[in-house]
Design a protein around this motif. Structure first.
Motif, short mmCIF file in Angstrom:
data_model
loop_
_atom_site.label_atom_id
_atom_site.label_comp_id
_atom_site.label_asym_id
_atom_site.label_seq_id
_atom_site.Cartn_x
_atom_site.Cartn_y
_atom_site.Cartn_z
N VAL A 1 0.84 -1.20 0.00
CA VAL A 1 0.00 0.00 0.00
C VAL A 1 0.87 1.24 0.00
CG1 VAL A 1 -1.61 1.34 1.42
CG2 VAL A 1 -1.99 -1.10 1.07
N ASP A 2 1.93 1.22 0.81
CA ASP A 2 2.83 2.37 0.86
C ASP A 2 3.48 2.61 -0.49
OD1 ASP A 2 2.22 2.81 3.48
OD2 ASP A 2 4.07 1.94 4.30
N LYS A 3 3.89 1.53 -1.16
CA LYS A 3 4.50 1.68 -2.48
C LYS A 3 3.49 2.23 -3.49
CE LYS A 3 7.98 -1.97 -2.22
NZ LYS A 3 8.36 -3.29 -2.74
N ALA A 4 2.27 1.75 -3.40
CA ALA A 4 1.25 2.18 -4.36
C ALA A 4 0.83 3.63 -4.14
CB ALA A 4 0.04 1.26 -4.28
N THR A 5 0.85 4.08 -2.91
CA THR A 5 0.38 5.44 -2.61
C THR A 5 1.51 6.44 -2.50
OG1 THR A 5 0.39 4.97 -0.25
CG2 THR A 5 -1.68 4.62 -1.43
N ALA A 6 2.74 5.98 -2.39
CA ALA A 6 3.87 6.90 -2.24
C ALA A 6 4.35 7.35 -3.61
CB ALA A 6 5.00 6.23 -1.46
N THR A 7 3.70 8.32 -4.20
CA THR A 7 4.08 8.85 -5.52
C THR A 7 4.17 10.36 -5.44
OG1 THR A 7 1.78 9.04 -6.21
CG2 THR A 7 2.92 6.99 -6.73
#
Length: 148
Positions: free
Chosen positions: A118-124
């Motif tokens: 989730v962090d990877k997907a939302t950390a943009t």
């Protein structure tokens, strides 16, 4: 002195049939209690102490057995009302606890993996990708700082 010329002493042995014969097992002490009475009292005391110890042990075993029954009732795979040996109860409880610990570890690992995903997907950032190696990510989509 007797007829043989031997002096009779006060401590000489007397016949058990004599009127003033003292049985060595019936000798009175200073308290007036004979040694037989004292011996009987000691045996009674010993018997009473043994009975008390037996009652304490019986009570301890009842408490221990009740604890094993509670432990057996807490095991989910044991039919209600069945009797198991104590060793089997202990082994089953130990295996059940180990299984629960493994489930918790698996759950924590899965939860951490999901959080990372989730962090990877939302950390943009604005380009849709956060710069790797940055100490802080201040993406507008997050409105908070992430520490890598």
């Amino acid at each position: 002195m007797n007829e043989n010329g031997v002096e009779a002493s006060a401590l000489s042995l007397k016949s058990p049939f004599a009127a003033d014969y003292l049985d060595p097992y019936q000798v009175s002490s200073a308290s007036g209690v004979t040694s037989t009475q004292s011996s009987d009292w000691k045996m009674e005391r010993k018997r009473r102490r043994r009975e008390e110890a037996t009652l304490r042990e019986r009570k301890r075993m009842h408490v221990l057995n009740a604890a094993f029954e509670q432990l057996q009732a807490a095991l989910p795979f044991v039919p209600e009302g069945s009797r198991m040996p104590k060793m089997t109860i202990m082994e089953s409880a130990l295996n059940y606890i180990q299984d629960l610990m493994e489930m918790i570890e698996d759950y924590d690992a899965e939860k951490n993996e999901t959080k990372r995903n989730v962090d990877k997907a939302t950390a943009t950032d604005d380009d849709g990708v956060c710069p790797p190696g940055e100490a802080y990510c201040q993406c507008p989509c997050h409105n908070r700082k992430y520490i890598y």
